[in-house]
Design an enzyme around this catalytic site. Structure first.
Site, short mmCIF file in Angstrom:
data_model
loop_
_atom_site.label_atom_id
_atom_site.label_comp_id
_atom_site.label_asym_id
_atom_site.label_seq_id
_atom_site.Cartn_x
_atom_site.Cartn_y
_atom_site.Cartn_z
N GLY C 36 -16.64 -9.08 21.71
CA GLY C 36 -16.90 -7.65 21.58
C GLY C 36 -17.29 -6.98 22.88
O GLY C 36 -17.37 -5.76 22.94
N CYS C 248 8.69 -1.48 -2.31
CA CYS C 248 8.52 -2.87 -2.72
C CYS C 248 7.51 -3.03 -3.84
O CYS C 248 7.32 -4.11 -4.36
CB CYS C 248 8.15 -3.75 -1.53
SG CYS C 248 6.45 -3.53 -1.00
#
Lengths: 273, 233, 294
Positions: C36, C248
């Site tokens: 981070g 889909c």
């Protein structure tokens, strides 16, 4: 002659608060060869309000910066007594600890509110920031506390979502005070807090400050060139000239019976309205 | 222990702005005020009576000598005490009623009177209770209690001031012409208040130009002209 | 045809010279070591403008090897301009195999999405990052924001969320939603929708972030905790879609809105084109085999 209501000390001994909160010893700051302030020492106790007065350029702001960790003194020591009773030298602490101190146990009220506020976030967030910084993570509670503080500084609760940009100078200054006091600091530094305000706004501001300081038992170091402000708010005064302390004493004694030539000059310069 | 002893206290002003001119005020002031006693400073005006009160209260800095005050069983010399100590003594041991009220905007008369109590830890409700009793005795109309005294008449302000001075139980009380702008009825109330204070064992030291009041309260008169200094010509 | 085939040794493998790649790899290693944390690096000029993924491209160029299979997506799609040109860039300069299949790729460079199919160990997801500093919009001074990270002073991040709730009644930040990595650094997950934030948490793949213009690289090593910031009474929530994908039928995926005509006709379908195509392909083969049986 009478000391102002509400400021007759805050029972320092009574609450066992008889140990110094802040001790300043031999603090000097030089800007190159030029003196900012020289060899200043004093002790501040919990609940005490100390006014540092002097003309512009007398070194009072330099001193304020030196003792509030905003600027490192060239020589000298500043120690602070923490809530747990430990006493630490401010300039030997880590920066993390110092910054934590500044946003929890301390406050700093700038002359220009824009220097102490986030102008582009709402009043509520300005007040709530310190709470969030110390880990408050409940929006409802933050908002409740912010509303409460806005009311305390006489800002209508329905202005909570407005940005300080939309506020008058006096409101901004009151908001800055709320933002500083929300974590219940024990020591607040103020640099000419009524400086940029017009007279009627200034009177209201002083009255508000006087009340808050007394109610919360705050220790305050206030820098001002205005002796009326010093008389109204402070217990003790320190007169500075050319970077040095000329005279110190009880506020009303210093104003009513000044000893040093310079203090007499300063006191005699007050406009009688 | 004697609540207040003044010993060889000397006061002069040095006027630096007039070339360091010395203006002597009083020299070698010596007296004491015992428990339950009201001593009055006497002598013509300008002789230094108010200055003596101000020295005792710490408002004027004495040049030399001692001003010993009993403070919670401890003897403190006001002349050399730290500012912090003087503030504490004012809060708990020495009261002072001046001729004029220093008015603050937005603080109600009731709060002005109750404040010395709340600042030394008395409950708000009890402080208001005691403040109300005094304001009532001093005949201040109740409709004024919630207003800031700034707009009051001189006499009304003076009564607020007296109530503020008498509301606490300080063992030493200094009175600087408390009845100056009062009518006969209220002067009578002040005389009663002073006598009640004496009965509780307080030591009172006052300046009263009003002959009637002085005779009604004084146990003895301290002649200040004894301490007067030859004024510089 | 690759450059090697032409005999013109005009490009080093994957465009960047070896010294630069080494420098970037050092930055990446440091970033992985401090999850981070934004590691500065000497970002190079790339043959594409800033804002087109120069940070991601440099990271990809530094980690890709001849055996890698590269997938590039832009907002979930393999066939938008940015994705196509970056894919071609690496085909040309590194000669690596490319794919659109998430499952087959070893390196996936992405702009603003995380694929719907779960990532696996051994995969690397490379994010293109425009502004790496999550505190930037509240505190413009870089000296100050770096100090705030160093001292873990993150109250300001919640100020932003507070403002959101105060203005909108809920946290209205929907992309670039700040996260706390491994309980320490607050990080901007790049402008991915907050829908993708939970996929970052405890992810099996390595996640690398490159900001070219801002010259910063940061990382989330595999299986690292990534928590979206929130309030107790306004917890983090992902956006939900009311209908499944129109193509889909997938549910619980991130949908794009497609405008079909100028009469207000529109359709919601998977933003992840590969995911959508694979599902449709499976459906067809199922119906085809069913057809054979019947």
């Amino acid at each position: 002659m009478q000391i102002p209501n509400g400021l007759d000390g805050q029972g320092a001994e009574r609450h066992g608060r008889d140990k110094p909160l802040l001790s300043v010893s031999g603090v000097s700051h030089y800007y190159g060869d030029r003196i900012g302030c020289r060899n200043v020492s004093f002790t501040l106790y919990p609940g005490e309000v100390l006014a540092i007065v002097g003309e512009s350029g007398s070194g009072k702001t330099t001193l304020l910066n030196c003792i509030s960790t905003r600027m490192e003194p060239t020589t000298g020591e500043v120690t602070y007594r923490f809530r747990d009773g430990s006493v630490k030298n401010l300039y030997r602490m880590g920066e993390a600890e110092r910054r934590f101190l500044m946003r929890t146990d301390w406050g700093f009220v700038h002359q220009n509110p824009a220097d102490g506020l986030r102008m582009t976030v709402s009043a509520g967030a300005n007040v709530g920031e310190r709470l969030m910084a110390v880990g408050e993570r409940h929006y409802g509670r933050i908002r409740e506390t912010a509303t409460d503080w806005l009311t305390k500084v006489e800002i209508a609760a329905d202005r909570i979502d407005d940005q300080p940009r939309a506020f008058s100078g006096g409101m901004r200054q009151r908001l800055q005070i709320a933002r500083n006091l929300v974590t219940h600091p024990r020591l607040v530094f103020m640099d000419e807090p009524t400086g940029g305000l017009d007279v009627s706004v200034q009177a209201r501001m002083l009255d508000l400050l006087r009340g808050l300081v007394a109610d919360l038992g705050l220790a305050v170091i206030i820098v001002t060139h205005d002796l009326a402000v010093a008389r109204l708010l402070s217990h003790r005064m320190m007169v500075m000239k050319d970077g040095e302390v000329i005279e110190t004493g009880l506020t009303d004694q210093l104003l009513d019976d000044p000893q040093a030539a310079y203090t007499q000059l300063l006191v005699s310069s007050i406009l009688q309205v | 222990m004697v609540p207040l002893i003044v010993s060889e206290a000397t006061k002069s002003f040095t006027m630096h702005m007039r070339g360091g001119m010395e203006i002597p005020v009083v020299a070698k002031v010596g007296f004491h005020v015992g428990k339950g006693e009201c001593a009055v400073l006497g002598g013509p005006s300008g002789i230094g009576k108010s200055s003596i009160l101000k020295m005792i209260y710490g408002n004027y800095l004495a040049d030399s000598g001692q001003i010993l005050v009993q403070h919670h069983g401890e003897t403190v010399d006001i002349v050399t005490a730290e500012p912090r100590k003087i503030i504490e003594i004012r809060r708990e041991s020495i009261g002072y009623v001046s001729q004029f009220l220093r008015v603050l905007p937005r603080v109600s008369a009731l709060d002005v009177v109750a404040e010395p109590l709340t600042s030394n830890g008395t409950e708000q409700a009890q402080a208001y209770e005691r403040a109300s009793v005094l304001l009532e005795r001093l005949n201040l109309p109740e409709r004024l209690w919630s207003l800031p005294p700034a707009t009051f008449s001189g006499g009304e302000q003076q009564r607020v001031n007296i109530a503020r001075g008498f509301v606490t139980d300080h063992p030493v009380l200094l009175l600087d012409e408390p009845t100056a702008s009062l009518d006969a009825a209220n002067r009578k109330v002040v005389i009663d208040l002073i006598n009640e204070k004496k009965a509780t064992g307080a030591a009172l030291l006052g300046i009263f130009h009003d002959q009637d009041v002085r005779e009604a309260v004084a146990d003895r008169v301290i002649d200040v002209s004894r301490f007067a200094v030859q004024k510089a010509a | 045809m690759t450059l090697q085939d032409t005999g013109l040794a005009a490009y080093n493998f994957a465009y960047l010279d070896e010294q630069t790649k080494r420098m970037i790899r050092r930055a990446i290693l440091k970033a992985i070591a401090i999850p981070g944390y934004q590691v500065p690096f000497a970002s190079r000029e790339m043959p594409m403008p800033y804002g087109w993924g120069t940070g991601g491209v440099q990271v990809t160029a530094s980690i890709i090897g001849p055996e890698d299979v590269l997938k590039v997506i832009d907002q979930g799609s393999d066939d938008t301009t940015n994705a196509v040109s970056i894919r071609k860039f690496f085909e040309k300069t590194a000669g690596v195999e490319t794919t659109t299949r998430t499952g087959e790729a070893t390196v996936i460079q992405t702009r603003h999405r995380i694929p719907e199919a779960p990532l696996k160990e051994g995969q690397v997801l490379v994010y293109q990052v425009p502004i790496p500093e999550p505190l930037r919009f509240l505190e413009p001074r870089e000296t100050e924001t770096r100090k705030m990270h160093a001292l873990e002073e993150y109250g300001l991040m919640h100020v932003k969320l507070y403002e959101d709730i105060a203005r909108n009644g809920h946290i209205a930040t929907t992309y670039a939603y700040p996260v706390k990595v491994e309980g320490r650094y607050v990080m901007d997950p790049s402008p991915t929708p907050k829908f993708d934030n939970p996929k970052m948490d405890n992810c099996a793949a390595l996640q690398l972030f490159g900001a070219g213009r801002e010259k910063r690289i940061y990382a989330i090593p595999p299986y690292t905790s990534v928590v979206s910031l929130d309030f107790e009474d306004h917890p983090f929530e992902v956006n939900r879609f009311e209908q499944p994908c129109a193509l889909c039928g997938a549910e619980g995926v991130y949908l794009d809105e497609m405008i079909l005509d100028d009469k207000g006709g529109r359709m919601f379908c998977c933003s992840d084109t590969d995911f959508c195509e694979e599902r449709r392909g499976e459906a067809e083969s199922v119906s085809a085999s069913n057809g054979e049986i019947v």
